[in-house]
Design a protein around this motif. Structure first.
Motif, PDB file in Angstrom:
ATOM      1  N   ASN A 368      42.866  37.877  47.138  1.00 58.89           N
ATOM      2  CA  ASN A 368      42.884  37.335  45.774  1.00 58.89           C
ATOM      3  C   ASN A 368      43.960  37.981  44.902  1.00 58.89           C
ATOM      4  N   VAL A 369      45.032  38.442  45.516  1.00 54.91           N
ATOM      5  CA  VAL A 369      46.152  39.030  44.780  1.00 54.91           C
ATOM      6  C   VAL A 369      47.328  38.069  44.881  1.00 54.91           C
ATOM      7  N   GLU A 370      47.821  37.622  43.728  1.00 56.05           N
ATOM      8  CA  GLU A 370      48.882  36.623  43.711  1.00 56.05           C
ATOM      9  C   GLU A 370      50.250  37.258  43.498  1.00 56.05           C
ATOM     10  N   LYS A 371      51.279  36.555  43.930  1.00 55.68           N
ATOM     11  CA  LYS A 371      52.681  36.887  43.656  1.00 55.68           C
ATOM     12  C   LYS A 371      53.047  38.311  44.060  1.00 55.68           C
ATOM     13  N   ALA A 372      52.548  38.728  45.233  1.00 53.75           N
ATOM     14  CA  ALA A 372      52.850  40.086  45.697  1.00 53.75           C
ATOM     15  C   ALA A 372      53.397  40.100  47.122  1.00 53.75           C
ATOM     16  N   ARG A 373      53.809  38.946  47.635  1.00 49.03           N
ATOM     17  CA  ARG A 373      54.295  38.904  49.018  1.00 49.03           C
ATOM     18  C   ARG A 373      55.542  39.752  49.207  1.00 49.03           C
ATOM     19  N   ASP A 374      56.473  39.665  48.273  1.00 49.70           N
ATOM     20  CA  ASP A 374      57.695  40.457  48.408  1.00 49.70           C
ATOM     21  C   ASP A 374      57.388  41.950  48.327  1.00 49.70           C
ATOM     22  N   LEU A 375      56.428  42.319  47.496  1.00 48.68           N
ATOM     23  CA  LEU A 375      56.014  43.724  47.437  1.00 48.68           C
ATOM     24  C   LEU A 375      55.427  44.158  48.776  1.00 48.68           C
ATOM     25  N   ALA A 376      54.648  43.274  49.400  1.00 42.39           N
ATOM     26  CA  ALA A 376      54.062  43.599  50.704  1.00 42.39           C
ATOM     27  C   ALA A 376      55.147  43.773  51.761  1.00 42.39           C
TER      28      ALA A 376
END
Length: 395
Positions: A368-376
């Motif tokens: 349920n965490v959005e807009k964090a793919r690049d951070l991952a």
């Protein structure tokens, strides 16, 4: 007899084919594109078959097709199974003995569902295609008891979709807790509760050996010997890459078709992309990915590469699922045995870092965490081993 030669010929008619045709058109506006598809439908958005078509009343069937022909000018031949490739002549032959020539060929044959012994009946589905969706949707409208086999992506999403539409649904899976092969124990219990609270009957620690027909119903036979009665059976046990064509003509294969950073096989006139391509990912190393983000990004990159672009494929794909209003996304390897570090951002949102023996992350789960793919992706690249520093990476 050779019927036609294309500048670019694509075997397979899924999302990779659509993306590849669009990628070709980014660099070549006039080269002829042919798509030979064994499917009965032109390219469509596959994730909708187990997600939005069931959960979003504003998302209708008319939004599923990708309109590949109109967007790219590609010629699509449906219900066309390619049975052979002649690398020296640069031709392919279909089951109807039609022969097509190519200058550059893309293998985008995708995956085929794993099977078990079961009757050949429309009420027993190895769920994969748009045709399967239409059949299941019609069956769901008739009611009855539906047994879904498999605790992976397709099984869980179909079970959630059916239950969310008022269908009596039972989910059979081998794990002790649903999702415990993917999530840490606490999240797995929360995940399982989504299904219990959503009205799905759960049958855990069970594998299905076969499905038998008795009268007008089916018996789903478990490895324990127990039998579950069902009016409809949906089987989602994963899929295998379709690489027989590549093997037959001597292309290099392992878990999939081996390609270089430009998605080219060991034949310089043949590319591979999507589910079947085993490629050198800049973060994950050599890998094969069966998810929509990879299909779209790799398909487009393969098209551009076929049309002459000399840029390596450097996108590390993410994958995701959504059930009962909860969405999770991930990059890398999700293995609960990989020393997971769970960071709870609040009562509904969590980040999980799966770590190797050195403590460096090999996978990141975004619950349920959005807009964090690049951070991952950056977390996997940086290989930070200090737990306290990891906790602060995605907040």
């Amino acid at each position: 007899m050779q019927t036609q030669t294309y500048e670019y010929l694509i075997i397979g008619g899924g999302m990779v084919a659509d993306a590849a045709a669009r990628g070709i058109r980014e660099r070549d506006q006039t080269g002829t594109i042919g798509i030979l598809s064994a499917d009965v439908d032109p390219p469509y958005t596959r994730p909708a078959l187990s997600k939005k078509l069931w959960t979003d009343p504003d998302f209708t069937w008319e939004q599923v097709p990708l309109d590949t022909e109109a967007a790219t000018g590609a010629e699509i031949r449906l219900s066309t199974l390619v049975t052979a490739i002649d690398r020296s002549a640069q031709t392919v032959t279909t089951a109807e003995d039609e022969v097509f020539g190519y200058r550059r060929l893309l293998l985008a044959t995708g995956s085929t569902p794993k099977t078990i012994s079961a009757p050949d009946d429309e009420r027993v589905l190895f769920f994969r295609s748009a045709e399967d969706y239409r059949t299941l949707r019609e069956l769901a409208g008739r009611g009855g008891h539906f047994v879904v086999v498999g605790g992976g992506y397709i099984g869980t999403e179909i079970a959630a979709a059916l239950a969310g539409n008022g269908v009596e649904t039972e989910l059979v899976f081998p794990a002790e807790v649903l999702g415990d092969d993917t999530f840490p124990s606490g999240l797995a219990r929360r995940y399982e509760d989504l299904f219990r609270n959503g009205g799905v009957q759960l049958t855990s620690r069970s594998r299905v050996s076969e499905v038998r027909e008795e009268g007008n119903a089916f018996h789903v036979v478990l490895d324990s010997g127990e039998e579950l009665r069902a009016d409809v059976v949906v089987i989602g046990l994963g899929a295998d890459p379709v690489i027989a064509l590549a093997d037959a003509v001597g292309l290099a294969t392992d878990d999939g078709v081996l390609v270089d950073e430009h998605l080219v096989t060991n034949d310089p006139a043949i590319w591979a992309a999507g589910d079947i391509a085993e490629y050198p990912d800049p973060i994950l190393g050599r890998t094969r990915v069966e998810h929509v983000d990879n299909a779209e990004e790799m398909g487009a990159a393969a098209g551009r590469s076929m049309a002459g672009e000399d840029v390596p494929y450097a996108h590390t794909p993410y994958f995701y699922s959504q059930v009962f209003g909860t969405r999770w996304e991930a990059v890398g390897t999700l293995d609960p045995s990989k020393d997971p570090l769970v960071v709870e951002l609040d009562e509904d949102r969590s980040v999980v870092y799966y770590r190797d023996e050195s403590g460096a992350p090999v996978g990141v789960l975004l619950w349920n965490v959005e807009k964090a793919r690049d951070l991952a992706r950056a977390v996997l690249t940086d290989r930070v081993t200090d737990p306290e520093r990891l906790r602060l990476r995605i907040t």
